[in-house]
Design a protein around this motif. Structure first.
Motif, PDB file in Angstrom:
ATOM      1  N   VAL A 177       4.410   2.476   6.026  1.00 14.29           N
ATOM      2  CA  VAL A 177       3.080   2.828   5.489  1.00 14.29           C
ATOM      3  C   VAL A 177       2.040   1.890   6.118  1.00 14.29           C
ATOM      4  CG1 VAL A 177       1.677   2.986   3.404  1.00 14.29           C
ATOM      5  CG2 VAL A 177       4.078   3.667   3.335  1.00 14.29           C
ATOM      6  N   TRP A 190       1.894   7.345   6.329  1.00 12.81           N
ATOM      7  CA  TRP A 190       3.145   6.962   7.006  1.00 12.81           C
ATOM      8  C   TRP A 190       2.905   7.092   8.505  1.00 12.81           C
ATOM      9  CZ3 TRP A 190       7.709   5.045   5.158  1.00 12.81           C
ATOM     10  CH2 TRP A 190       7.882   5.056   3.768  1.00 12.81           C
ATOM     11  N   MET A 252      14.370  11.074   0.586  1.00  8.18           N
ATOM     12  CA  MET A 252      14.163  10.440  -0.728  1.00  8.18           C
ATOM     13  C   MET A 252      15.479  10.329  -1.493  1.00  8.18           C
ATOM     14  SD  MET A 252      11.088   9.469  -1.056  1.00  8.18           S
ATOM     15  CE  MET A 252      10.752   9.214  -2.785  1.00  8.18           C
ATOM     16  N   ASN A 255      17.310   7.534  -0.018  1.00  4.78           N
ATOM     17  CA  ASN A 255      16.716   6.250  -0.431  1.00  4.78           C
ATOM     18  C   ASN A 255      17.120   5.883  -1.851  1.00  4.78           C
ATOM     19  OD1 ASN A 255      15.418   6.070   1.997  1.00  4.78           O
ATOM     20  ND2 ASN A 255      13.433   6.802   1.259  1.00  4.78           N
ATOM     21  N   TYR A 256      17.219   6.894  -2.683  1.00  2.71           N
ATOM     22  CA  TYR A 256      17.564   6.646  -4.093  1.00  2.71           C
ATOM     23  C   TYR A 256      19.079   6.666  -4.338  1.00  2.71           C
ATOM     24  CZ  TYR A 256      12.849   6.547  -5.904  1.00  2.71           C
ATOM     25  OH  TYR A 256      11.560   6.160  -6.189  1.00  2.71           O
TER      26      TYR A 256
ATOM     27  N   VAL B 259      -2.420   1.253  -6.316  1.00  4.73           N
ATOM     28  CA  VAL B 259      -1.831   0.550  -5.170  1.00  4.73           C
ATOM     29  C   VAL B 259      -2.932  -0.104  -4.342  1.00  4.73           C
ATOM     30  CG1 VAL B 259      -0.583   0.867  -2.994  1.00  4.73           C
ATOM     31  CG2 VAL B 259       0.205   2.014  -5.057  1.00  4.73           C
ATOM     32  N   LYS B 309       0.771  -7.836  -4.639  1.00  2.01           N
ATOM     33  CA  LYS B 309       0.224  -7.779  -3.273  1.00  2.01           C
ATOM     34  C   LYS B 309       1.270  -8.162  -2.216  1.00  2.01           C
ATOM     35  CE  LYS B 309      -3.798  -9.513  -0.712  1.00  2.01           C
ATOM     36  NZ  LYS B 309      -4.331  -8.247  -0.261  1.00  2.01           N
ATOM     37  N   PHE B 313       4.196  -3.621   0.306  1.00  2.00           N
ATOM     38  CA  PHE B 313       4.598  -2.782   1.434  1.00  2.00           C
ATOM     39  C   PHE B 313       6.018  -3.071   1.907  1.00  2.00           C
ATOM     40  CE2 PHE B 313      -0.017  -2.602   1.439  1.00  2.00           C
ATOM     41  CZ  PHE B 313      -0.192  -1.224   1.412  1.00  2.00           C
ATOM     42  N   GLU B 315       9.840  -2.369   2.135  1.00  4.37           N
ATOM     43  CA  GLU B 315      10.444  -1.043   2.334  1.00  4.37           C
ATOM     44  C   GLU B 315      10.858  -0.386   1.020  1.00  4.37           C
ATOM     45  OE1 GLU B 315      13.267  -1.155   5.480  1.00  4.37           O
ATOM     46  OE2 GLU B 315      14.024   0.824   4.947  1.00  4.37           O
ATOM     47  N   GLN B 318       7.648   0.767  -0.777  1.00  2.00           N
ATOM     48  CA  GLN B 318       6.842   1.835  -0.158  1.00  2.00           C
ATOM     49  C   GLN B 318       7.529   3.195  -0.286  1.00  2.00           C
ATOM     50  OE1 GLN B 318       5.968   0.716   3.858  1.00  2.00           O
ATOM     51  NE2 GLN B 318       8.013   1.196   4.643  1.00  2.00           N
ATOM     52  N   ASN B 319       8.865   3.176  -0.350  1.00  2.00           N
ATOM     53  CA  ASN B 319       9.564   4.449  -0.556  1.00  2.00           C
ATOM     54  C   ASN B 319       9.263   5.038  -1.929  1.00  2.00           C
ATOM     55  OD1 ASN B 319      10.799   4.713   1.917  1.00  2.00           O
ATOM     56  ND2 ASN B 319      12.540   3.425   1.323  1.00  2.00           N
ATOM     57  N   ILE B 320       9.061   4.141  -2.925  1.00  2.00           N
ATOM     58  CA  ILE B 320       8.761   4.631  -4.273  1.00  2.00           C
ATOM     59  C   ILE B 320       7.281   4.984  -4.402  1.00  2.00           C
ATOM     60  CG2 ILE B 320       8.756   4.027  -6.733  1.00  2.00           C
ATOM     61  CD1 ILE B 320      11.065   2.068  -6.093  1.00  2.00           C
ATOM     62  N   PHE B 322       5.080   5.653  -1.967  1.00  2.00           N
ATOM     63  CA  PHE B 322       4.563   6.695  -1.058  1.00  2.00           C
ATOM     64  C   PHE B 322       5.718   7.630  -0.692  1.00  2.00           C
ATOM     65  CE2 PHE B 322       2.639   2.528  -0.261  1.00  2.00           C
ATOM     66  CZ  PHE B 322       1.352   2.758  -0.716  1.00  2.00           C
ATOM     67  N   PRO B 323       6.126   8.428  -1.600  1.00  4.62           N
ATOM     68  CA  PRO B 323       7.312   9.257  -1.336  1.00  4.62           C
ATOM     69  C   PRO B 323       7.084  10.204  -0.161  1.00  4.62           C
ATOM     70  CG  PRO B 323       6.181   9.991  -3.312  1.00  4.62           C
ATOM     71  CD  PRO B 323       5.510   8.719  -2.891  1.00  4.62           C
ATOM     72  N   ILE B 324       8.131  10.322   0.622  1.00  4.44           N
ATOM     73  CA  ILE B 324       8.060  11.290   1.730  1.00  4.44           C
ATOM     74  C   ILE B 324       8.699  12.577   1.215  1.00  4.44           C
ATOM     75  CG2 ILE B 324       8.848  11.804   4.054  1.00  4.44           C
ATOM     76  CD1 ILE B 324       9.205   8.737   4.402  1.00  4.44           C
TER      77      ILE B 324
END
Lengths: 661, 326
Positions: A177, A190, A252, A255-256, B259, B309, B313, B315, B318-320, B322-324
């Motif tokens: 990000v 992203w 996702m 990741n989870y 965020v 802060k 960011f 990893e 950021q996966n949680i 800013f979900p892809i």
């Protein structure tokens, strides 16, 4: 080890045994020709069809698999080429900015922002930002944003470090990000970065810097999504050289930890096709390396994809096999019906026969050559049986009639009148002894004639009867001829049909010696003898003796000889032709029994013997004109016993080889 | 009538049955019934639901479910929410995923509606009768623990000095059990330090105005927002009033706006409930229930992360955050 069987188990097994018993199976599948043909043909066809179906399915599935892998390989190659094109285009942007913009400028005197903005505008669909930093992490130029967030430690950023460590290379990062620049719209993108070390000119002096091109991750994402749209189960994903996922359709979930992926191992596979088992699932993995980056594009084809795609095919094959079997069944039904119908009809005819329909015309004749032949044979047999039955009826009627005739002849009124007249004459002439003798002879004659209703009597009685008769006739004919009996004593105990000698004597008197004068020397000779059957060393009498001692012998075995009784007169005789005609049915000029005789002709005697003993027996006549006539009776040597008498009376007598004689 | 050969009858019947089954399977294909599940949450279009949506959508794709997001504005009346639920069920929804705006007096509603369509309550539980058939359940974070985690963040930040600070609390929707538990958890942790809680207001239609009013009367050094809405309202108030240098914010939430304010340093620390798991798990459970009506829905709890802060960011965060979503 043998298991103990509980009573329940035994009961169950007995039940199953009963259900599977042959009777039940026969009830379910009747043992008819049609069922046998139909069942065997259908089961064979079904087995063949199923084998064919399975083979075809296997071949088809194999082919599908090959095609699927080939298609995936092609698709993967194309995807890699597309991705490489995209990455090359990004690299060209970086090159263009570096070689066309940065290299020609003194960054302290000029700014590169306008060129960067132009480049950004031209490629903003794929770009997030372009930025140029000094080796210290100071921002020199950026597009489209120009304010860095506070407190950022640029030299610590991974992309910066990589660029500075390997200054000769271009470095593609994994997605992250982007958070370098201030964006008041609270948006976070992203991105993946292309960073490189650049040589700058600052106040006339060369210096190092880092050029950063942030590309939209969504571009790659969309590219990969398009590839993954085609199949629900197989998919393509992207990893870097260490196995870190860059793109995955279920990123996702991975990741989870909801879905596992074998990305770390697969990243180290060589390019090409691999088979693996991951979490109990067999799958084909195709790996292709993306140039410039060391990334690997990996296509995963779980093996259930093949069966998933073939699900419909499986049902279609079942439907085709089912319909084919139905058609085959209809066809076989017709064929088997055609084969079995004539046999069924024939069987139906036989069943009707059993129920009393003896009309040969009702027997089915048709169908195939073999069945037609069977029908014809059966019909002919039926006709023959009918004929034989008819013959038997006729024979029985004839026998009864003949015997009735013979009996009636014994009470011929004319003979009785003459005899009684002779007796009256004797009494009047006071020849009382002669009268008594005559009456005695007559009484004996009638007693033997009647024989308590029996037709089979011992030869001895028959001879006695003949003797009585001749004694009476001799008185009547005033001893115009002489009578001589020359009888082998052993034949006396054998059986004969009664009243067969007397008619011969009657004929011998009336046509032979009756009209001769006393001086003419008329003579009637009655001979009786026995001949052993060919190949029989022992005499029938001897056999009879044995039988008396042992069990009652079979009539066929005991009667293995022949008995002959001849009546010879030395009267006028006759021609050979006339003699032959005597035993023919109604021949021209046949010698019939005289009206004044007992009324029983030679033919009657001949027929009665043949009806009782068979065609081989009966009378033979030998005669010479002026020499005399000999009539010979031929009988089988059947010992007179109660059993043999009963058998002969009932007409069930049959002697082996009688027909051949 | 002609007698039928038992073999022919058996064979023909068997073949026809096999063809019929194959034909039925062919027509049916591999597609099961495409169930529809409706999602009813307050202010449905807010970005705070992005992560939840990501979880829902991934599960929907995995389970082949049609998702229907019901458009809503701010929901604070149970009757309105129930009306929406009824409308969705009448419209053919096979299941409902919802965050109840009011956890009280919901027994009858849940009992009545869950018989028609199974209900999964998210984020907060609600009063419900024991459910033998398993037609309803909840998927929530451990809200008491979230409250405690917020309190712990304060203690980490201020230690013993916490007692010297004044606090204003925006306590979310007080009719939700979740918010009650968060507040209870928070108070259990901080009460030992005797902080001065100068004001406490619920989250409502004009929260920012209420904050202004309360804060002007009793200014607070620290603002605490117990949920996403409360924290966003606090952020808005601080930004609008230019109090960035004076006031520090703590709380729980997940929106990109929050965020941003963590990134900018306004929010010192935020508890990040695992909304992706809430979304994924609730829909996966409901899909399982719809596939097998005899199965039983059970309550589940998901985890949470603490973001600030420095780790924003990283990893894992950021996966949680800013979900892809593919």
């Amino acid at each position: 080890m043998e298991q103990k069987k509980s009573p329940e188990n035994l009961k169950k097994q007995t039940k199953i045994g009963k259900l599977l018993s042959e009777t039940n199976i026969r009830r379910i599948l009747p043992n008819t020709i049609q069922t046998t043909i139909l069942t065997s043909f259908t089961l064979t066809s079904a087995a063949l069809l199923i084998i064919l179906g399975v083979l075809l399915y296997g071949v088809f599935a194999g082919r599908m698999r090959t095609v699927a892998v080939e298609n995936t390989q092609q698709m993967l190659d194309q995807a890699v080429v597309s991705l490489e094109d995209y990455l090359v285009s990004m690299r060209r942007i970086s090159d263009a900015i570096y070689y066309d913009v940065i290299k020609g400028k003194d960054m302290d005197a000029e700014t590169a922002e306008s060129e960067m903005n132009l480049m950004y505008e031209a490629h903003k669909d794929n770009l997030i930002s372009i930025a140029l930093f000094t080796a210290d992490g100071e921002l020199l130029s950026a597009s489209p944003i120009d304010s860095l967030k506070a407190d950022l430690n640029i030299p610590k950023q991974p992309w910066f470090q990589k660029a500075m460590q390997q200054t000769e290379n271009l470095h593609f990062s994994t997605p992250y990000v982007e958070h370098l620049f201030n964006d008041t719209s609270y948006r976070y993108n992203w991105v993946f970065s292309l960073s490189r070390a650049v040589e700058l000119t600052r106040s006339g002096s060369p210096a190092m810097g880092v050029l950063l091109v942030d590309m939209k991750y969504s571009t790659i994402e969309q590219m990969m999504n398009r590839i993954n749209q085609e199949s629900a189960l197989q998919y393509v994903y992207l990893v870097d050289s260490s196995g870190k996922i860059i793109y995955h359709p279920k990123q996702m979930q991975i990741n989870y930890g909801i879905i596992p992926e074998n990305n770390i191992s697969e990243a180290h596979y060589q390019d090409g096709q691999h088979e693996e088992v991951f979490h109990g699932e067999k799958r084909t993995v195709i790996v292709s390396t993306v140039s410039y980056t060391g990334w690997k594009m990996i296509s995963v084809i779980p093996h259930r994809v093949y069966s998933f795609g073939l699900g419909s095919m499986r049902y279609i094959i079942i439907i085709i096999i089912g319909i084919t079997l139905l058609l085959i069944l209809v066809f076989y039904q017709r064929i088997s019906s055609r084969i079995s119908r004539p046999l069924t009809d024939l069987n139906h005819s036989i069943r009707n026969m059993e129920n009393g329909d003896l009309n040969p015309g009702d027997i089915y004749v048709g169908g195939t050559q073999e069945v037609r032949h069977l029908g014809m044979t059966l019909r002919n047999s039926m006709q023959r049986i009918n004929q034989l039955m008819h013959d038997i009826v006729v024979e029985q009627e004839e026998k009864q009639k003949s015997e009735m005739d013979a009996l009636q002849s014994q009470i011929n009124p004319h003979f009785l009148y003459n005899t009684l007249d002779s007796i009256v004459w004797m009494i009047e002439g006071e020849h009382n002894k002669d009268a008594v003798f005559m009456v005695t002879q007559l009484a004996s004659l009638f007693r033997i004639s009647l024989s308590r209703g029996k037709n089979i009597i011992p030869i001895e009685q028959e001879l006695k009867h003949a003797e009585n008769y001749m004694n009476i006739q001799k008185v009547r004919y005033k001893n115009a001829f002489t009578v001589r009996f020359d009888i082998d004593p052993q034949i006396r105990d054998y059986a004969t049909v009664k009243l067969i000698i007397q008619p011969l004597l009657e004929n011998a008197i009336y046509y032979g010696v009756g009209d001769m004068e006393e001086d003419d020397g008329g003579e009637i000779v009655i001979r009786g003898w026995m001949e052993a059957a060919p190949g029989t060393g022992e005499s029938p009498q001897a056999q009879n003796g044995k039988e008396d001692k042992n069990e009652p012998a079979d009539i066929d075995e005991a009667s293995s000889g022949d008995i002959y009784i001849s009546v010879t007169d030395n009267g006028y005789g006759m021609t050979k032709e006339a003699a032959e005609n005597l035993l023919k049915e109604n021949p021209e000029g046949a010698r019939r029994a005289p009206r004044h005789g007992s009324g029983v002709g030679l033919l009657n005697v001949h027929n009665r013997i043949r009806l009782r003993f068979g065609e081989a027996y009966g009378l033979t006549v030998a005669s010479e004109p002026d020499e005399g006539t000999t009539v010979t009776i031929h009988l089988p040597a059947v010992p007179f016993t109660d059993e043999n008498q009963r058998l002969l009376e009932s007409g069930r007598y049959h002697r082996k080889g009688a027909e051949k004689l | 009538m002609k007698e039928r050969n038992p073999f022919t009858v058996t064979a023909v019947s068997t073949i026809i049955i096999a063809i019929a089954i194959a034909f039925f399977m062919l027509l049916r294909g591999n597609g099961q019934k495409n169930y529809r599940i409706s999602v009813i949450v307050s202010n449905s279009t807010e970005s705070r639901w992005n992560t939840l949506h990501a979880g829902l959508e991934q599960a929907a794709e995995d389970s082949d479910i049609r998702l229907n997001y019901v458009y809503t504005s701010y929901l604070d009346k149970l009757e309105d929410q129930v009306r929406l639920m009824e409308a969705e069920i009448n419209d053919g929804s096979d299941g409902i995923i919802t965050e109840f705006c009011d956890s009280q007096d919901t027994q009858e509603i849940i009992q009545r509606l869950s018989v028609k369509a199974p209900i999964v309550m998210i984020n907060t539980t609600a009063e419900a009768d024991p459910d033998v058939e398993g037609n309803h359940a909840s998927v929530t974070p451990d809200n008491y623990e979230i409250g405690r985690a917020i309190g712990n963040e304060l203690i980490i930040a201020y230690g013993d000095e916490l007692g010297l600070k004044s606090m204003g609390i925006i306590s979310g929707n007080p009719r939700q059990t979740a918010m009650q538990e968060r507040l209870r958890g928070f108070m259990d942790v901080v009460s030992d330090r005797n902080p001065a809680i100068t004001w406490q207001i619920p989250y409502g239609r004009d929260t920012e105005g209420q904050i202004r009013e309360a804060d002007q009367e009793h200014p607070a050094d620290i603002l605490i927002g117990l949920d996403n809405g409360s924290l966003e309202a606090a952020v808005d108030y601080v930004s609008d009033q230019g109090l960035q240098d004076k006031t520090v914010l703590f709380g729980a939430g997940c929106s990109e706006k929050l965020v941003y304010y963590i990134d900018s340093g306004l929010i010192r620390s935020m508890i990040l409930p695992d909304d992706f798991s809430v979304g994924y798990q609730s829909l996966a459970d409901l899909a399982g229930k719809l596939d097998n009506r005899m199965s039983v829905l059970t309550d589940r709890q998901v985890g949470y992360n603490v973001v600030h802060k420095e780790n924003l960011f990283r990893e894992e965060n950021q996966n949680i955050l800013f979900p892809i979503v593919q």
